[in-house]
Design a protein around this motif. Sequence first.
Motif: not given
Length: 213
Positions: A5-10, A67-70, A176-177
């Motif tokens: 989860p940390v890497d994905f958030a990054s 798209a990414f958030g809440a 990231p892309r």
Amino acid sequence: MTISPVDFASLLCSRLCHDLLSPVGALNNGLELLADEHDPDMRARCLELLNESAKASANKLKFFRLAFGAAGGFGEMVDAREARAAIEGLFGENHRVKLGWLVEDTTLPKPAIKVLLNLALIAGDALIRGGRLDIGAESVGGAVEIVVRADGPRIVLDQELRGALTGTSGDAVVTPRAAAAHLVQALLTEAGGTVQVSAPDEAVLLFGVTFKS
């Protein structure tokens, strides 16, 4: 491929920062020019460019928030008009990509909205020289079906994004892309859905998604 989860958030944060760097940088440059410019016509042009950059930054933030958030609230359903407005703000302003909206449902499940937005982002980025982006979705028999079609003079979807979308990246490093593609795959895996991607030699780029609503 499993990503913490940390890497994905990054990855998501890096993608957001990358996309905002250009319009925010233009704002900074415009302000510096405005401070040193005394010609009325040039000042008016600087203000025009500042306005364009500010609007582009706001549109990107609205898109990524949904798209990414809440964004869209904490309910299970999201107004489809919010997704349309976000996509139009991201692609419609520059006239490089013409949009076709084929979604009749007034609301869709939040995961479906996120999948739709991220597929639209990937397909729009693949239109290197512009073109047309058609987006369709409907609820059918307890499932949601989404189709995103990109058509243009040059379409590029590299293997990293294709692998991340289909879950066939293996042990390859996700950059990231490819964050949007990885998010689509994660959402579909969680919902028991599937994604189909047109072959690399096809004249158009086509994404087809089905998952339980």
